[in-house]
Structure formats: structure tokens, C-alpha cells
Design a protein around this motif. Structure first.
Motif, PDB file in Angstrom:
ATOM      1  N   UNK B   2       0.861  -1.196   0.058  1.00  0.00           N
ATOM      2  CA  UNK B   2      -0.260  -0.112   0.081  1.00  0.00           C
ATOM      3  C   UNK B   2       0.707   1.175  -0.347  1.00  0.00           C
ATOM      4  N   UNK B   9       1.186  -6.273   0.763  1.00  0.00           N
ATOM      5  CA  UNK B   9       0.035  -7.049  -0.154  1.00  0.00           C
ATOM      6  C   UNK B   9      -1.572  -6.585   0.037  1.00  0.00           C
ATOM      7  N   UNK B  10      -2.111  -5.183   0.068  1.00  0.00           N
ATOM      8  CA  UNK B  10      -3.020  -4.868  -0.521  1.00  0.00           C
ATOM      9  C   UNK B  10      -4.024  -4.378  -1.392  1.00  0.00           C
ATOM     10  N   UNK B  11      -3.507  -4.891  -2.082  1.00  0.00           N
ATOM     11  CA  UNK B  11      -3.597  -4.925  -3.698  1.00  0.00           C
ATOM     12  C   UNK B  11      -4.468  -6.089  -4.452  1.00  0.00           C
ATOM     13  N   UNK B  12      -5.126  -6.942  -3.859  1.00  0.00           N
ATOM     14  CA  UNK B  12      -6.259  -8.074  -3.835  1.00  0.00           C
ATOM     15  C   UNK B  12      -7.988  -7.092  -3.899  1.00  0.00           C
ATOM     16  N   UNK B  13      -7.752  -6.169  -4.295  1.00  0.00           N
ATOM     17  CA  UNK B  13      -9.364  -5.543  -4.465  1.00  0.00           C
ATOM     18  C   UNK B  13     -10.774  -6.916  -5.086  1.00  0.00           C
ATOM     19  N   UNK B  79      -7.782  -0.298  -4.906  1.00  0.00           N
ATOM     20  CA  UNK B  79      -8.176   0.936  -4.192  1.00  0.00           C
ATOM     21  C   UNK B  79      -7.682   1.728  -4.060  1.00  0.00           C
TER      22      UNK B  79
END
Lengths: 328, 107
Positions: B2, B9-13, B79
Motif C-alpha cells: 500500500x 499485500x493490499x492489492x487484492x481488490x 483501492x
């Protein structure tokens, strides 16, 4: 992925009593349980952990990084013990405090970089007290949020309430969250937990009771809460839909307690189920087949202080559709 | 990672979910991923152009957001698009704003 069932409900609505009963069922022998308050009811279970409310929000951060600290720590601990072979469990039940909004816990499961590889939301179970819920829904936004977030509602204390009060409450619950099935507290474990994530999606796809294509119903005029559904008479562009819903929830997620629906997508024979709570949308479910009824897209919202006509107009504008013909 | 918070690891929209059984996603193979990425950028630009912003792909793995005055921002996760766009445009993107809807309907 280990399912995490969130058990929520207003103070004194019978969460712990229900949990205690569920845990006596041999089918729940493999459940790990996290509770955040030790009530008077003793829970005899081999995996009990305690958590406290603790939302950690990175100050410069975004919504994807809001993590409910101790829930995350407790789940990480369980996962760590399981990885070492010290314990085994096939599902987790988290009991929240009576006033807690379930959204941050769901957000934690989705956003946490480690947890999301091991755990998935197994649905939200909300206990509703037949005697007091009517009054609570009248003036407590938390009570409505918990009902709105429910995948299944468990009506408790039905033996203590007058039968006409229970009938009226059931109608109110159906209007508040038309996507959640309602069972009573004496239902079997299977009736309470079975198909917790699948059954409600089918429910969301069913035509409303009036047979209208659209309607909205005020849940609480003082709080400005209403439910609203719309149908779309042609296949939906997935990409444009994603941009629209992402922006809508980014901007208005706090006022959108729930969005749930079934979509007929361009180029797809099978429907896709959408399932969101406030700013959060779960991974879209590619359903095996259409539930009974017409194969049309339908979205159900539970909103606070938003004009449904604007949502309908916004959807049509983002999709590039003529609103009056395509969206009802 | 992010780019706003530094959390990995925040890209699993949800619109671009990691492909797995039962989950609907176009994030399946390289070709489908690239095609969906191009469609997504076109769909986002349709809205972003209301404030004269433009989104493009950066090296096939990140997003590049540009303003007409040359301000740029690079981010990895979908996101972050709208928070970044609102910061850059200084005025928000409200999908329920009637002026914006008038403009979109006139396009």
C-alpha cells in the motif's frame, strides 16, 4: 480457507446463550471461539480466547489498512498454533460486543495481508431479541447496522414475547434486511449455520413480495434508514460496475450499511453475487446456476440518508444506460 | 504494498480478485489480466475526465494518475485510485453529485 463466523447482536440479545448451545453440538467440535467479554454464562470449550475492541487505523492510511488489532492478533495466534500442530480447528466463531459494528472485523479478514490467506468470512449471524428489538431498532443505529450486516438473523426469546409482537418484528426485519433469512433461537445448528453464505444470496435474487421491479421501504424515518432494491433489464458491464460501486462505497460507504445482489454480466451465462458491508466488498461469487425466477440483475441496498433515486440515476450514468428504460 | 500506508499485500481488490474456485475474476491469465486492465483504465478515465485527470498503466504493474498541470502519482492497488484522485483534483468525485451526473449523461 477457514471460515470465520461473526456472531453479533445487541446487548442482552442472547449471543452467548446461542453460542453455548451451538458449541454443544458435535458438529461444532472443531470450532475455535473468540469472545470479547466474559459473560455470566460459562463456555466449556477447549479453544477460548479473549479479545478486546481495538481498531488500529494508520493515521495517513486508507480504508484498506484499517485493522482491528486484537482480532487480527488473536486469529494470527490461532493460525500459528495450528501451523505448529498444537491445535486443530475447522472454523472460527467470533462473538462481538453488543455495541460493536461488525464491519471492522470483516474488514480485518479481507485486508490483513496474512489472515486473508488463511481465513475467509463465513457469514454474519445476528441475534435479535424478540422482546426489546423493536424499541432498539427505533433509536439505536448500531442495532440496525448489526441487522443490516446479517447473513442470517436468529430471533431469540420468542417464548417471552407476544406472538403478534414476533410477527410484527419479523416483518420489520424482512424490511430492514430482505437478504437475510430469519430463524428462531431453537432452530438446529444446521438451520442456523447451514449455507450461511449461499442461502442468502439466493434470497437476494428473489423478487420482492409485491412483485414490483423496484421499491424502497423506510426502516427508520428518524434515522433516515431505508432499504431499496433495483433491477437492471440488460446484461451489466462488469468493469464499469466495478468502477461505479468502488467509487460509491469510497464516498458513501459509511451510509451504505449493506449492498447485496446478483448480476447478469455481459458474456457470462452464470450469475455473479455481490456482497458488501459499508466500505467493504467481499470477493464476488461466481454462482453455479441461477436461482429460480427471472435471470435479471438485482441489487439491494440498506442506506442511511441517501436518496434511492440518485443511486439509480448514478448507476445508469456510469453504465451508459438510459435510466428510465434500463434501471427500475 | 500500500503506497499510502506501507502495508504489504493490499492489492487484492474485489474487482480484480485473485482467481480461485468460486470467485468471479478476470485476473486469470496474462492475456485476460491485461485486457481487463485496459478496460478498467478506460472505464475509470470516463469518470476521471470530469476533473481532467487521466489514468494509465505504468510498467504493466502499477497505475499512473496525471493532472493537466503535470502532477503525477503512482500506486499499485486499485483501492487507492479514488483517494489519490480526490487528493489530486482537490475536489471530490461524488457519484451522487448531480452536476457530475449531468456531465456524464451529456457525454
Amino acid at each position: 480457507m477457514t471460515p470465520v463466523i461473526l456472531l453479533t447482536g445487541f446487548l442482552g440479545s442472547g449471543k452467548t446463550t446461542l453460542l453455548q448451545r451451538l458449541l454443544t453440538d458435535p458438529a461444532m467440535a472443531g470450532a475455535a471461539v473468540l469472545i470479547n467479554e466474559f459473560g455470566e454464562v460459562g463456555l466449556d470449550h477447549h479453544l477460548l480466547d479473549r479479545i478486546d475492541d481495538n481498531v488500529v487505523l494508520m493515521k495517513s492510511g486508507c480504508i484498506c489498512c484499517t485493522v482491528r488489532g486484537e482480532v487480527a492478533d488473536a486469529l494470527m495466534n490461532l493460525q500459528s498454533l495450528r501451523a505448529k500442530g498444537e491445535i486443530g480447528f475447522d472454523r472460527v466463531v467470533i462473538e462481538t460486543t453488543g455495541l460493536a459494528d461488525p464491519y471492522p472485523v470483516l474488514q480485518t479478514l479481507t485486508a490483513h495481508p496474512v489472515l486473508r490467506s488463511h481465513f475467509a468470512s463465513g457469514g454474519v449471524l445476528t441475534t435479535v431479541d424478540s422482546v426489546n428489538a423493536g424499541a432498539q431498532m427505533g433509536h439505536r443505529a448500531e442495532a440496525i447496522r448489526q441487522i443490516a450486516a446479517a447473513d442470517r438473523i436468529v430471533l431469540t426469546k420468542t417464548d417471552l414475547a407476544e406472538s403478534d409482537v414476533v410477527v410484527e418484528l419479523r416483518q420489520k426485519l424482512a424490511q430492514t434486511n430482505p437478504t437475510a433469512a430469519v430463524v428462531t433461537g431453537d432452530a438446529t445448528t444446521e438451520e442456523i449455520l447451514g449455507g450461511l453464505r449461499a442461502g442468502d444470496i439466493v434470497q437476494a435474487a428473489m423478487p420482492d413480495e409485491h412483485g414490483h421491479h423496484h421499491h424502497h421501504h423506510s426502516v427508520n424515518e428518524d434515522l433516515g434508514v431505508l432499504t431499496f432494491s433495483m433491477t437492471i433489464d440488460r446484461p451489466v458491464d462488469w468493469t464499469r460496475f466495478g468502477v461505479w460501486l468502488t467509487l460509491l462505497l469510497h464516498r458513501h460507504g459509511e451510509k451504505i450499511f449493506r449492498v447485496k445482489g446478483i448480476l447478469a454480466l455481459e458474456g457470462e451465462a452464470r450469475p455473479v453475487a455481490i456482497h458488501g458491508v459499508q466500505h467493504l466488498v467481499h470477493a464476488p461469487v461466481h454462482m453455479e446456476h441461477w436461482p429460480p425466477g427471472p435471470h435479471v440483475s438485482r441489487l439491494v441496498f440498506i442506506l442511511e440518508g441517501i436518496d434511492p433515486a440518485l443511486i439509480r440515476r448514478s448507476f445508469a450514468a456510469f453504465m451508459g444506460l438510459a435510466e428510465e428504460r434500463a434501471v427500475a | 504494498m500500500c503506497s499510502l500506508c506501507g502495508i504489504l499485500g493490499c492489492d487484492d481488490h474485489w474487482t480484480n480478485a485473485v482467481a480461485r474456485p468460486g470467485v468471479y475474476s478476470h485476473n486469470t491469465d496474462r492475456q485476460a489480466r491485461r485486457a481487463e486492465g485496459a478496460r478498467r483504465i478506460a472505464a475509470a478515465n470516463r469518470v476521471l475526465s470530469y476533473r481532467r485527470l487521466a489514468l494509465s498503466e505504468w510498467q504493466g504493474r502499477s497505475y499512473l494518475l496525471c493532472s493537466p498541470t503535470g502532477a503525477t502519482s503512482v500506486f499499485d492497488a486499485l483501492s487507492h485510485l479514488w483517494p489519490e484522485a480526490e487528493t489530486m483534483a482537490t475536489r471530490g468525485f461524488d457519484p451522487l453529485d448531480e452536476d457530475m451526473l449531468d456531465w456524464m449523461e451529456a457525454q
